[in-house]
Design a protein around this motif. Structure first.
Motif, short mmCIF file in Angstrom:
data_model
loop_
_atom_site.label_atom_id
_atom_site.label_comp_id
_atom_site.label_asym_id
_atom_site.label_seq_id
_atom_site.Cartn_x
_atom_site.Cartn_y
_atom_site.Cartn_z
N GLN A 157 1.03 -1.03 -0.33
CA GLN A 157 -0.26 0.36 -0.16
C GLN A 157 1.16 1.03 -0.40
N ALA A 158 1.99 1.03 0.28
CA ALA A 158 3.09 2.37 1.16
C ALA A 158 4.17 2.55 -0.72
N GLY A 159 3.47 1.67 -1.47
CA GLY A 159 3.92 1.38 -3.01
C GLY A 159 5.71 0.59 -3.24
N ASP A 160 5.87 -0.19 -2.27
CA ASP A 160 7.10 -0.75 -2.20
C ASP A 160 7.10 -1.78 -3.07
N THR A 161 6.35 -2.19 -3.59
CA THR A 161 6.52 -2.96 -4.70
C THR A 161 6.82 -2.68 -5.83
N ARG A 162 6.99 -0.95 -5.92
CA ARG A 162 6.74 -0.13 -7.00
C ARG A 162 8.10 0.62 -7.33
N THR A 163 9.01 0.56 -6.65
CA THR A 163 9.89 0.62 -6.17
C THR A 163 11.10 -0.07 -7.44
N PRO A 164 12.35 0.61 -7.56
CA PRO A 164 13.01 -0.06 -8.96
C PRO A 164 13.90 -0.81 -8.48
N ALA A 165 13.84 -0.62 -7.68
CA ALA A 165 14.93 -1.80 -6.43
C ALA A 165 13.97 -3.18 -6.08
N PHE A 166 12.42 -2.78 -5.96
CA PHE A 166 11.84 -4.17 -5.73
C PHE A 166 11.78 -4.68 -7.09
N LEU A 167 11.42 -3.83 -8.40
CA LEU A 167 11.05 -4.41 -9.72
C LEU A 167 12.19 -4.61 -10.58
N ALA A 168 13.74 -4.73 -9.85
CA ALA A 168 14.93 -5.45 -10.55
C ALA A 168 14.71 -7.04 -9.86
N LYS A 169 14.21 -7.46 -8.56
CA LYS A 169 13.66 -8.28 -7.79
C LYS A 169 12.53 -8.83 -9.09
N ASN A 170 11.43 -8.04 -9.46
CA ASN A 170 10.47 -9.29 -9.99
C ASN A 170 9.70 -7.98 -10.49
N PRO A 171 9.74 -7.77 -12.25
CA PRO A 171 9.87 -7.15 -12.56
C PRO A 171 7.65 -7.23 -13.04
N ASN A 172 6.75 -7.94 -12.11
CA ASN A 172 6.16 -7.99 -12.07
C ASN A 172 5.48 -7.09 -11.27
N GLY A 173 5.76 -6.77 -10.01
CA GLY A 173 5.60 -6.01 -8.86
C GLY A 173 5.25 -6.54 -8.24
N LYS A 174 5.48 -7.69 -8.07
CA LYS A 174 4.30 -8.52 -7.25
C LYS A 174 4.72 -9.67 -5.78
N ILE A 175 4.47 -9.61 -4.38
CA ILE A 175 5.30 -10.54 -3.55
C ILE A 175 3.86 -11.76 -3.55
N PRO A 176 4.56 -12.71 -3.03
CA PRO A 176 5.68 -12.91 -2.29
C PRO A 176 6.83 -13.53 -3.52
N VAL A 177 8.18 -12.26 -3.08
CA VAL A 177 10.32 -12.89 -3.97
C VAL A 177 10.84 -13.44 -2.81
N LEU A 178 11.10 -14.57 -3.30
CA LEU A 178 12.31 -15.70 -2.88
C LEU A 178 13.64 -15.09 -3.33
N GLU A 179 14.66 -14.86 -2.84
CA GLU A 179 15.81 -14.22 -3.19
C GLU A 179 16.64 -15.34 -2.52
N ILE A 180 17.35 -16.55 -3.34
CA ILE A 180 18.69 -17.20 -3.28
C ILE A 180 19.72 -16.78 -2.88
N GLY A 181 19.57 -16.28 -3.80
CA GLY A 181 20.95 -15.69 -3.72
C GLY A 181 21.05 -13.85 -4.48
N GLN A 182 22.53 -13.63 -4.48
CA GLN A 182 22.80 -11.99 -4.83
C GLN A 182 22.22 -12.00 -6.79
N GLY A 183 20.80 -11.45 -7.25
CA GLY A 183 20.61 -11.57 -8.39
C GLY A 183 20.23 -12.70 -8.91
N ASP A 184 19.73 -13.60 -8.01
CA ASP A 184 18.84 -14.99 -8.44
C ASP A 184 17.40 -14.30 -7.26
N THR A 185 16.08 -14.33 -8.18
CA THR A 185 15.46 -14.64 -7.43
C THR A 185 14.29 -14.97 -7.76
N LEU A 186 13.46 -15.41 -7.15
CA LEU A 186 11.55 -16.73 -7.91
C LEU A 186 10.55 -16.04 -6.90
#
Length: 139
Positions: A34-63
């Motif tokens: 609700q605060a827009g955390d999923t729309r920040t450039p840092a989050f969108l780099a983890k998931n371009p779809n801008g949704k949660i959950p996101v699992l960061e397995i390793g540096q730059g490796d997200t699911l």
């Protein structure tokens, strides 16, 4: 591993719960959609779809996508069968949840718990009721 999410979300909660059940080392990172955390450039780099959950397995490796994360985390555990027919049965219920439960029950929970059940959403809530009841009857 890091899990980005919001425990009010059923999709996030089920991933967090599985990780806890399996006693996996996991850092929880709260994300306020609700605060827009999923729309920040840092989050969108983890998931371009801008949704949660996101699992960061390793540096730059997200699911992303909760059921994909569940599948990944359950590998090698007693919760993921080795028999292909049993695996298909697990997947059947995972797909059912996303296509028969989530669009009705989870959306209704979002309206109530995130939006505070505004009057403007009452008709939508009424429209979700039949689909939610059908999903629950199957379950």
């Amino acid at each position: 591993m890091r899990l980005y999410g919001d425990l009010r979300s059923g999709n996030c909660y089920k991933v967090w719960l599985l990780a806890r059940w399996l006693e996996l080392p996991l850092e929880w990172v709260e994300v306020d959609i609700q605060a827009g955390d999923t729309r920040t450039p840092a989050f969108l780099a983890k998931n371009p779809n801008g949704k949660i959950p996101v699992l960061e397995i390793g540096q730059g490796d997200t699911l992303a996508e909760s059921n994909a994360i569940l599948f990944y985390l359950a590998q090698g555990s007693s919760l993921w069968p080795t028999d292909p027919r049993q695996q298909a049965e697990v997947l059947k219920w995972m797909f059912f949840e996303q296509y028969s439960h989530e669009p009705y029950i989870a959306v209704a929970r979002f309206i109530v718990h995130y939006l505070g059940r505004p009057e403007s959403q009452e008709a939508r809530l009424d429209g979700l009721k039949a689909g939610g009841e059908k999903a629950l009857a199957v379950m």
